[in-house]
Design an enzyme around this catalytic site. Structure first.
Site, PDB file in Angstrom:
ATOM      1  CE  LYS A  52      -3.854  -2.450   2.045  1.00 45.27           C
ATOM      2  NZ  LYS A  52      -4.684  -2.814   3.185  1.00 45.27           N
ATOM      3  CD  GLN A  97      -3.513  -4.514   6.194  1.00 45.62           C
ATOM      4  OE1 GLN A  97      -3.637  -3.464   5.567  1.00 45.62           O
ATOM      5  NE2 GLN A  97      -3.869  -5.671   5.685  1.00 45.62           N
ATOM      6  CG  ASP A 120      -9.693  -0.426   4.384  1.00 42.59           C
ATOM      7  OD1 ASP A 120      -9.297  -0.877   3.294  1.00 42.59           O
ATOM      8  OD2 ASP A 120      -9.026  -0.456   5.429  1.00 42.59           O
TER       9      ASP A 120
END
Ligand code: GUN
Length: 280
Positions: A52, A97, A120
């Site tokens: 990422k 995460q 997200d």
């Protein structure tokens, strides 16, 4: 021969388009910053986080601000950090995460992230916006699959779409997105009776069940489009998906490989969500 849906190529195209867009924002003095939080050092998570950050660097003009917290970080400490980042105007997107360690309530953390910074697309407000067709952040993997289909000139409208798997991250948002594209949607899962018959209805079959090479040609209608969300390492240490590619490919009209199908799209769509934070 089936058309091979090249996620590596399509994700690269998307990242290159974003790179241009971000350069224009930068010229206007608009910066983008993504805060990436990892708690603990799960090796798979470390790989995802590294990729990422690499994507941010590739696009240029998206700063990734890294928070690597020790495994023993308390829920309160993590919530405090997320609240600080919510209030920090220089931060556009926040990503925690997953999975977080067991002593931290994942749902509570997701709900703490401001829906305006939820790149997200996991916050209940983002999920609600998706289902009622309001603008908001889209869950990255399903949004990536829609891009794979569109950019491969595969139409969704009126098609029988069968999703196998009902997770909050893939199956459920996938259903909402296909519905938005006017597909006829069925969500099958581990309790579905006669899964083969249900799967065989599909013009577009999307598989996210987490079982190595589970889907064989017996589940496929001749000429179906087949999308594989799975990622496994088999006994011979080869990467493979939920679909038995060698068996299914001759019966499909288009299919995603593993690796190089759905996988690279997730990060491209995360980058798109980061850019979305500054689009008018
Ligand atoms: N862990 C596995 N996939 C994801 C993802 O898409 N986002 C986050 N935050 N964690 C993950």
């Amino acid at each position: 021969m089936a058309q091979l849906i090249d996620g590596k190529l399509i994700s690269q195209q998307i990242k290159d388009e974003l790179k241009e867009e971000v350069a224009q924002f930068k010229a206007e003095g608009i910066d983008i910053c993504l805060a990436v939080i990892q708690v603990g050092s799960d090796p798979a998570s470390s790989v995802y986080v590294r990729n990422k950050k690499k994507a941010c660097a590739y696009i240029g003009g998206v700063e990734s601000r890294s928070y690597e917290l020790p495994e023993e970080t308390s829920e309160e400490e993590l919530i405090k950090l997320v609240e600080e980042l919510n209030a920090d105007e220089s931060v556009n997107g926040i990503l925690v995460q997953l999975p977080v360690p067991d002593h931290i309530d994942e749902d509570k953390i997701i709900r703490t992230i401001s829906p305006d910074k939820d790149v997200d697309g996991f916050h209940p407000v983002s999920v609600g916006r998706l289902w009622i067709g309001e603008k908001g952040f889209l869950s990255c993997t399903p949004a990536g699959i829609i891009q794979l289909l569109k950019r491969s000139n595969i139409s969704i409208e009126g098609k029988e779409c069968v999703i196998i798997g009902r997770s909050n991250i893939v199956g459920k948002p996938m259903a909402a997105l296909l519905l938005r594209e006017n597909g006829t949607v069925t969500v099958a899962h581990s309790r579905t009776k006669d899964l083969k018959e249900v799967a065989k209805r599909a013009d577009i079959l999307i598989v996210a069940i987490g079982k190595e090479r589970f889907i064989t040609s017996e589940y496929i209608k001749e000429g179906a489009v087949v999308i594989d969300v799975g990622m496994h390492r088999d006994e011979a240490n080869h990467l493979c998906g939920d679909i038995d590619f060698a068996d299914v490919e001759p019966h499909s009209s288009a299919i995603t490989p593993v690796p190089g199908g759905v996988g690279p799209m997730t990060i491209a769509m995360l980058m798109n969500n980061c850019v979305e934070t500054v689009r008018k």
